[in-house]
Design a protein around this motif. Structure first.
Motif, PDB file in Angstrom:
ATOM      1  N   LEU A 194       0.442  -1.129  -0.016  1.00  0.00           N
ATOM      2  CA  LEU A 194       0.142  -0.142   0.025  1.00  0.00           C
ATOM      3  C   LEU A 194       0.927   1.176   0.286  1.00  0.00           C
ATOM      4  CD1 LEU A 194      -2.518  -1.288   2.571  1.00  0.00           C
ATOM      5  CD2 LEU A 194      -2.796  -0.591   0.652  1.00  0.00           C
ATOM      6  N   TYR A 195       1.780   1.037   0.588  1.00  0.00           N
ATOM      7  CA  TYR A 195       2.889   1.805   0.850  1.00  0.00           C
ATOM      8  C   TYR A 195       3.639   2.133  -0.815  1.00  0.00           C
ATOM      9  CZ  TYR A 195       7.230   4.784   2.413  1.00  0.00           C
ATOM     10  OH  TYR A 195       8.131   5.589   2.184  1.00  0.00           O
ATOM     11  N   GLU A 201       1.608   7.155  -6.859  1.00  0.00           N
ATOM     12  CA  GLU A 201       0.640   7.924  -7.036  1.00  0.00           C
ATOM     13  C   GLU A 201       1.241   9.712  -7.429  1.00  0.00           C
ATOM     14  OE1 GLU A 201      -1.941   8.393  -4.301  1.00  0.00           O
ATOM     15  OE2 GLU A 201      -2.324   6.681  -4.541  1.00  0.00           O
ATOM     16  N   THR A 202       2.954   9.970  -7.103  1.00  0.00           N
ATOM     17  CA  THR A 202       2.997  11.123  -7.326  1.00  0.00           C
ATOM     18  C   THR A 202       4.935  10.834  -8.221  1.00  0.00           C
ATOM     19  OG1 THR A 202       4.348  11.197  -5.269  1.00  0.00           O
ATOM     20  CG2 THR A 202       2.212  12.354  -5.587  1.00  0.00           C
ATOM     21  N   THR A 203       5.124   9.778  -8.126  1.00  0.00           N
ATOM     22  CA  THR A 203       6.228   9.598  -8.865  1.00  0.00           C
ATOM     23  C   THR A 203       6.249   7.906  -9.182  1.00  0.00           C
ATOM     24  OG1 THR A 203       8.122  10.951  -7.828  1.00  0.00           O
ATOM     25  CG2 THR A 203       9.042  10.076  -8.367  1.00  0.00           C
ATOM     26  N   LEU A 221       3.123  -4.294  -9.433  1.00  0.00           N
ATOM     27  CA  LEU A 221       2.308  -2.388  -9.354  1.00  0.00           C
ATOM     28  C   LEU A 221       1.803  -2.436 -10.013  1.00  0.00           C
ATOM     29  CD1 LEU A 221       4.778  -1.468  -6.339  1.00  0.00           C
ATOM     30  CD2 LEU A 221       2.325  -2.466  -5.661  1.00  0.00           C
ATOM     31  N   ASN A 222       2.378  -2.066 -11.556  1.00  0.00           N
ATOM     32  CA  ASN A 222       1.574  -1.308 -12.743  1.00  0.00           C
ATOM     33  C   ASN A 222       2.421  -2.256 -13.482  1.00  0.00           C
ATOM     34  OD1 ASN A 222       4.147   0.594 -12.893  1.00  0.00           O
ATOM     35  ND2 ASN A 222       2.847   1.985 -11.706  1.00  0.00           N
TER      36      ASN A 222
END
Length: 260
Positions: A194-195, A201-203, A221-222
């Motif tokens: 989750l962290y 989301e930003t980097t 994660l992606n």
């Protein structure tokens, strides 16, 4: 931090050895196996990352460090002296580490996660304790333990008492053998996953590499980022190796296959 390694070399990652636990005698075979691993891999090392809890307990007095682990420390110093970058991240069991590694071994010590740009890939690296949502009890405890006043108080204990007490309490810590450390909780319940997703989301980061969890895992994660937990040297004897990608290897299995 940015650096480049030769393409014929690999980057190695290991964590959660917990040397000294549950007893010095029972720890020695694991220490010898890890030392064998260091000797075997050092010619291929472009860099070595130790991601915390190398020792089950560590406290640095002004002029005293815990007895033992001489061959491990000497080998790390030898690897560093060969010009191989070595990086050490403090874990929750050796969080009272100060400048001994830096001054005696020439190995930098990090108390927080750090970003490395290696051969154009971005690595987010840390032990992993206290990150992500939840675990508020530990986060409060860590603030107490890392408070300079707490460290000052502990230093008033004679090393024979302080190290023995710290080692006893550390072995009792459930993190070395807790049942929850061998169960995957699902992506929605794994705090470090989750962290990592929140950081993305930003980097962008290519790899999030952590220890602490004791369970070896690689999670997409992606389509461009992976989360890696290195496992441990208690039950799994796993390590991370990055050449063109980062993968986990079971060292005992690797040795058995080499004998076939």
């Amino acid at each position: 931090m940015s650096f480049t390694i030769n393409t014929d070399k690999s980057i190695y990652f290991a964590s959660d050895q917990h040397f000294g636990a549950p007893t010095r005698e029972k720890s020695l075979p694991r220490e010898e196996l890890f030392l064998q691993w260091l000797r075997e891999k050092e010619d291929d090392m472009g860099a070595l990352f130790i991601l915390g809890d190398l020792f089950d307990f560590w406290f640095e007095y002004k002029t005293v460090v815990p007895k033992g682990f001489v061959r491990i420390l000497g080998k790390l110093a030898e690897i560093k002296d060969r010009g191989i970058p070595v990086f050490f991240f403090v874990g929750n069991h050796d969080l009272w580490m100060d400048d001994y590694f830096q001054t005696e071994l020439g190995i930098p010590v990090y108390h927080e996660p750090k970003v490395f740009d290696i051969n154009g890939k971005k690595f987010f690296i840390g032990h992993g304790d206290g990150l992500g949502p939840g675990d508020m009890g530990y986060k409060r405890m860590k603030k107490v333990f890392t408070n300079p006043f707490s460290k000052w108080l502990f230093r008033w204990l004679h090393p024979d008492i302080g190290v023995r007490l710290g080692s006893y309490l550390s072995v009792k810590n459930k993190l070395i053998s807790g049942d929850e450390d061998i169960k995957f909780l699902g992506e929605d319940n794994e705090w470090l996953i989750l962290y990592a997703k929140r950081k993305l989301e930003t980097t962008h980061y290519d790899y999030f590499v952590f220890g602490h969890r004791h369970l070896p895992m690689i999670i997409d994660l992606n389509d461009k980022s992976k989360y890696i937990n290195l496992g441990d040297w208690i039950n799994y004897f796993t390590y991370g190796k990055y050449d063109t990608s980062l993968h986990l290897i079971e060292y005992k299995k690797e040795l058995a296959e080499a004998k076939q």
